[in-house]
Motif scaffolding. Structure first.
Motif, mmCIF file in Angstrom:
data_model
loop_
_atom_site.group_PDB
_atom_site.id
_atom_site.type_symbol
_atom_site.label_atom_id
_atom_site.label_comp_id
_atom_site.label_asym_id
_atom_site.label_seq_id
_atom_site.Cartn_x
_atom_site.Cartn_y
_atom_site.Cartn_z
ATOM 1 N N ASN A 28 1.176 -1.249 0.166
ATOM 2 C CA ASN A 28 0.022 0.113 0.203
ATOM 3 C C ASN A 28 0.766 1.160 -0.166
ATOM 4 O O ASN A 28 0.566 2.379 0.776
ATOM 5 N N VAL A 29 1.715 1.695 -1.228
ATOM 6 C CA VAL A 29 2.788 2.144 -1.554
ATOM 7 C C VAL A 29 2.390 3.021 -2.573
ATOM 8 O O VAL A 29 2.044 2.347 -3.284
ATOM 9 N N LEU A 30 3.445 4.262 -2.717
ATOM 10 C CA LEU A 30 3.048 5.040 -4.017
ATOM 11 C C LEU A 30 4.723 4.449 -4.497
ATOM 12 O O LEU A 30 5.002 3.667 -5.519
ATOM 13 N N ASN A 31 5.800 4.636 -4.316
ATOM 14 C CA ASN A 31 6.893 5.026 -4.651
ATOM 15 C C ASN A 31 7.391 3.762 -3.925
ATOM 16 O O ASN A 31 8.161 4.038 -2.729
ATOM 17 N N TYR A 32 8.824 3.329 -4.724
ATOM 18 C CA TYR A 32 10.147 2.249 -4.161
ATOM 19 C C TYR A 32 11.274 2.886 -4.074
ATOM 20 O O TYR A 32 12.193 2.168 -3.662
ATOM 21 N N ASN A 33 11.448 3.922 -5.251
ATOM 22 C CA ASN A 33 12.632 4.284 -5.878
ATOM 23 C C ASN A 33 12.815 5.242 -5.972
ATOM 24 O O ASN A 33 11.478 6.080 -7.170
ATOM 25 N N TYR A 34 14.133 6.484 -5.983
ATOM 26 C CA TYR A 34 13.436 7.852 -6.729
ATOM 27 C C TYR A 34 14.522 7.379 -7.388
ATOM 28 O O TYR A 34 15.866 7.583 -7.185
ATOM 29 N N ILE A 35 14.778 7.648 -9.047
ATOM 30 C CA ILE A 35 16.261 7.728 -9.508
ATOM 31 C C ILE A 35 16.226 9.899 -10.148
ATOM 32 O O ILE A 35 15.359 9.795 -10.807
ATOM 33 N N PRO A 36 17.127 10.654 -10.045
ATOM 34 C CA PRO A 36 17.605 11.512 -10.342
ATOM 35 C C PRO A 36 17.106 10.957 -12.217
ATOM 36 O O PRO A 36 17.992 10.935 -12.780
ATOM 37 N N GLY A 37 16.820 12.928 -11.722
ATOM 38 C CA GLY A 37 16.557 12.933 -14.258
ATOM 39 C C GLY A 37 17.328 13.586 -14.583
ATOM 40 O O GLY A 37 17.991 13.669 -13.981
ATOM 41 N N ARG A 38 17.291 14.678 -15.249
ATOM 42 C CA ARG A 38 17.275 15.013 -16.138
ATOM 43 C C ARG A 38 18.098 17.019 -15.086
ATOM 44 O O ARG A 38 17.234 16.965 -14.778
ATOM 45 N N THR A 39 18.773 17.417 -15.457
ATOM 46 C CA THR A 39 19.017 18.910 -14.260
ATOM 47 C C THR A 39 19.691 19.885 -14.565
ATOM 48 O O THR A 39 19.779 20.348 -16.172
ATOM 49 N N ARG A 40 19.801 21.134 -14.442
ATOM 50 C CA ARG A 40 19.748 22.529 -14.843
ATOM 51 C C ARG A 40 19.982 23.500 -14.054
ATOM 52 O O ARG A 40 19.696 22.205 -12.847
#
Length: 328
Positions: free
Chosen positions: A54-66
């Motif tokens: 009963n969760v939404l997010n499992y992992n965070y991955i950095p995306g594009r930067t600026r």
């Protein structure tokens, strides 16, 4: 490491030979402490694949930067040129020795494949704890602000690539003093007026980071869109002239000029808007005396364009000891 003082900070700048490739600062800009705001931005990517919980997010991955770097403060007639030239793109410099005159106009091209993007800069932030450079910076916003009893001030905004830690530079600042507003003149339709009290000139261009797929989080390029120039002036209302300029759609030429000093120490900051279309005209009674405030939108014309031709809504002239090639 000890806790560091904010006032020890300073800002460096340098033109880039290749967009996004950091270079060491070649000049240093005096800015206000509260106005210097560098920000790294990382777009978040989340792993939301279902795994029976009963969760939404499992992992965070950095995306594009600026990054964005905002700064501002009192106007110095030499270093203010970087943000203006970085937003408009074309600089023509004349003079064999100081003072040099720099006409800064909008870079245009009528040629197939012409590159009308202004030069990029590396901004370097010494914040006492460490030093970071922000490469690939393109200036998208510049606002000149004036109040009759204060200093001439400005704000500048840029968008660039992700920051990186760099070696500590050796700062060196010019001896040019900041500009008090009282030294200036305001001309409307060719007539100098002593009734302008406050105002601003705002130049804006959309800044869009363009991302390709090339094994890097940084943009391929920060792309600047078309220019718009707007502003506002509040006058002491001793006649109906400025109200009528609005009601009759006169579109007077507006010239804001700060020019003082002598010999090699002469400096100038001047903005000319040949078609200053008033879009509002409001009678104000907030003070003991009547005022009129006007908003303007500078219309593009060939007079304010530079050597690259086309149309432009504004042209700037700076006079200082900076030689040709300083700004662009």
């Amino acid at each position: 490491m000890s806790v560091q003082q904010s006032v020890r900070s300073y800002l460096g700048i340098a033109k880039e030979a290749t967009r996004g490739t950091a270079v060491a600062p070649t000049d240093f800009i005096p800015v206000m402490k509260d106005a210097l705001k560098p920000v790294d931005i990382v777009d978040p990517l989340y792993d939301t694949g279902l795994r029976g919980s009963n969760v939404l997010n499992y992992n965070y991955i950095p995306g594009r930067t600026r990054s964005t770097v905002d700064y501002g403060g009192a106007v110095f007639a030499d270093t203010v040129g970087y943000a203006i030239a970085g937003l408009l793109g074309e600089v023509a410099t004349v003079g064999a020795s100081a003072p040099f005159t720099h006409d800064i106009t909008l870079l245009n091209s009528l040629a197939v494949g012409g590159d009308v993007q202004p030069i990029s800069y590396t901004l370097t932030d010494f914040y006492a704890v460490d030093v970071r450079s922000y490469p690939g910076c393109q200036f998208s916003d510049f606002s000149l602000k004036f109040n009759a009893d204060g200093m001439l001030e400005y704000d500048a905004k840029s968008t660039g690539f992700a920051s990186e830690v760099v070696a500590t530079p050796s700062p060196s600042f010019s001896i040019v003093l900041p500009t008090p507003v009282w030294r200036g003149t305001v001309s409307v339709g060719g007539t100098p007026l002593a009734t302008a009290m406050t105002g601003n000139i705002d130049m804006k261009r959309p800044a869009t980071p363009i991302y390709g797929i090339s094994a890097t989080q940084d943009p391929y390029q920060v792309f600047l869109g078309p220019l718009e120039v707007t502003g506002k002036i509040t006058f002491v209302m001793d006649n109906d002239s400025e109200l009528l300029n609005f009601l009759n759609n006169t579109q007077p030429a507006l010239i804001f000029d700060w020019n003082y000093g002598a010999g090699a120490a002469e400096v100038q900051i001047s903005a000319t808007l040949t078609k200053g279309a008033y879009t509002t005209g409001v009678i104000e009674r907030g003070e003991d005396f009547v005022q009129v405030s006007v908003d303007f939108n500078a219309q593009s014309n060939t007079t304010d364009a530079g050597a690259s031709g086309g149309y432009s809504p504004i042209t700037w002239t700076l006079k200082n000891a900076k030689p040709s090639g300083t700004y662009a």
